[in-house]
Design an enzyme around this catalytic site. Structure first.
Site, PDB file in Angstrom:
ATOM      1  N   ASP A 104      45.102  20.955   2.541  1.00 31.20           N
ATOM      2  CA  ASP A 104      43.841  20.646   2.760  1.00 31.20           C
ATOM      3  C   ASP A 104      43.444  20.720   4.202  1.00 31.20           C
ATOM      4  O   ASP A 104      43.548  21.764   4.857  1.00 31.20           O
ATOM      5  CB  ASP A 104      43.764  19.175   2.314  1.00 31.20           C
ATOM      6  CG  ASP A 104      42.334  18.660   2.298  1.00 31.20           C
ATOM      7  OD1 ASP A 104      41.369  19.101   1.680  1.00 31.20           O
ATOM      8  OD2 ASP A 104      41.931  18.033   3.197  1.00 31.20           O
ATOM      9  N   TYR A 211      35.681  16.041  10.054  1.00 34.71           N
ATOM     10  CA  TYR A 211      34.624  16.721   9.454  1.00 34.71           C
ATOM     11  C   TYR A 211      33.353  16.897  10.440  1.00 34.71           C
ATOM     12  O   TYR A 211      32.845  18.054  10.522  1.00 34.71           O
ATOM     13  CB  TYR A 211      34.238  15.973   8.329  1.00 34.71           C
ATOM     14  CG  TYR A 211      34.977  16.106   7.094  1.00 34.71           C
ATOM     15  CD1 TYR A 211      34.959  17.160   6.125  1.00 34.71           C
ATOM     16  CD2 TYR A 211      36.191  15.280   6.823  1.00 34.71           C
ATOM     17  CE1 TYR A 211      35.842  17.308   4.820  1.00 34.71           C
ATOM     18  CE2 TYR A 211      36.884  15.351   5.706  1.00 34.71           C
ATOM     19  CZ  TYR A 211      36.718  16.228   4.823  1.00 34.71           C
ATOM     20  OH  TYR A 211      37.441  16.244   3.823  1.00 34.71           O
ATOM     21  N   HIS A 265      43.439  19.975  -6.865  1.00 33.93           N
ATOM     22  CA  HIS A 265      43.437  20.067  -5.458  1.00 33.93           C
ATOM     23  C   HIS A 265      44.821  19.468  -4.884  1.00 33.93           C
ATOM     24  O   HIS A 265      45.191  19.662  -3.791  1.00 33.93           O
ATOM     25  CB  HIS A 265      42.246  19.250  -4.912  1.00 33.93           C
ATOM     26  CG  HIS A 265      42.096  19.326  -3.442  1.00 33.93           C
ATOM     27  ND1 HIS A 265      41.846  20.392  -2.742  1.00 33.93           N
ATOM     28  CD2 HIS A 265      42.359  18.408  -2.340  1.00 33.93           C
ATOM     29  CE1 HIS A 265      42.084  20.117  -1.317  1.00 33.93           C
ATOM     30  NE2 HIS A 265      42.207  18.903  -0.978  1.00 33.93           N
TER      31      HIS A 265
END
Length: 285
Positions: A104, A211, A265
């Site tokens: 990730d 982010y 994921h």
């Protein structure tokens, strides 16, 4: 997970990281990077098998997470700075060259590190994470991925995401992990460990700043990834399309993809045995 995991608080230039360690001191140096919203504990199913296979594992809580420092300001979470943490951590341990395993967001950092420090990375293993240089272009050409990534825009709002994600003992995040993984991948006890990490002072803001820092410029050129590379990709990923794996591999001089058809994921959790076998085989070479 073996009882032989030890913990250190490592002072690097400008930051202190909480680091888990396992495996023989003379084993193959291997840095292991978690993603969002995990911490070192996200590798609990890999630590024992990889340590027993002879790898010296160094698993940091990356900056902003769990017990590591949580610096203020978005520049502290620029990809160049996150990559520098990896190199400085390797320097601290005296690793001239090292294996790099990442999932990730940790995968984006690992791609970036291998691209710009190829002399330091002996082998690169990426789990469900695209190379950051291809992600924007892929989004513009694949509206379905843009829809999957819409939450990134929501994370740009100040303070509101923190309040939402920590409310009711982090109920939204707990449910997100459960709904996007295979049954049994995250036990109630696991989720309690995550909640403890997420609610450390300043942790949620630090995690989200990864982010938010995406909007900062990345002036470095796109470089080919020259270390041997293995991409492990769960095809049932709720957030990332398989095309991102193929686009990322196009930047590799020597790389291959191993698909895990039933994995999500959270591939290292819900296909742990397959992931462990693949990592051991690849990293030993």
């Amino acid at each position: 997970m073996p009882d032989s995991v030890t913990f250190s608080s490592i002072a690097l230039p400008g930051i202190r990281l909480n680091v888990a360690e396992a495996g023989p001191q003379d084993g193959l140096p291997t840095l292991v990077l978690h993603g969002f919203p995990e911490f070192w504990y996200g590798w609990r199913r890999q630590i024992g098998p990889l340590a027993s296979a002879g790898f010296r594992l160094v698993l940091p809580d990356q900056r902003g997470y769990n017990l590591s420092d949580k610096p203020h300001g978005l520049p502290a979470y620029h990809l160049d700075r996150l990559s520098a943490d990896v190199i400085e951590l390797a320097d601290h341990y005296g690793f001239a060259r090292f294996r790099l395993v990442a999932h990730d967001w940790g995968g984006l950092v690992a791609w970036w590190t291998a691209s710009h420090h190829p002399d330091r990375v002996a082998r690169l293993a990426i789990l469900n994470a695209p190379h950051p240089s291809i992600f924007g272009t892929y989004l513009r050409h694949h509206p379905t991925q843009m829809l999957r990534s819409a939450y990134v825009g929501l994370f740009q709002i100040p303070r509101l995401p923190e309040a939402r994600l920590t409310a009711n003992a982090c109920r939204v995040l707990r449910q997100a992990l459960l709904k996007s993984s295979r049954p049994g991948s995250f036990t109630p006890a696991d989720l309690d460990r995550y909640v403890e990490a997420w609610t450390q002072p300043g942790a949620m803001t630090g995690m989200l700043n990864w982010y938010r820092a995406l909007r900062l410029p990345r002036p470095r050129p796109v470089l080919r990834v020259t270390p041997p590379t293995l991409v492990l990709w769960g095809r049932r990923d709720h957030a990332l399309e398989p095309g991102l794996a193929e686009a990322s591999l196009a930047l590799c001089t020597s790389g291959r993809i191993q698909w895990l058809p039933e994995a999500t994921h959270w591939v290292q959790h819900d296909a742990a045995d397959a992931v462990n076998a693949a990592l051991i085989d690849f990293l030993r070479a």
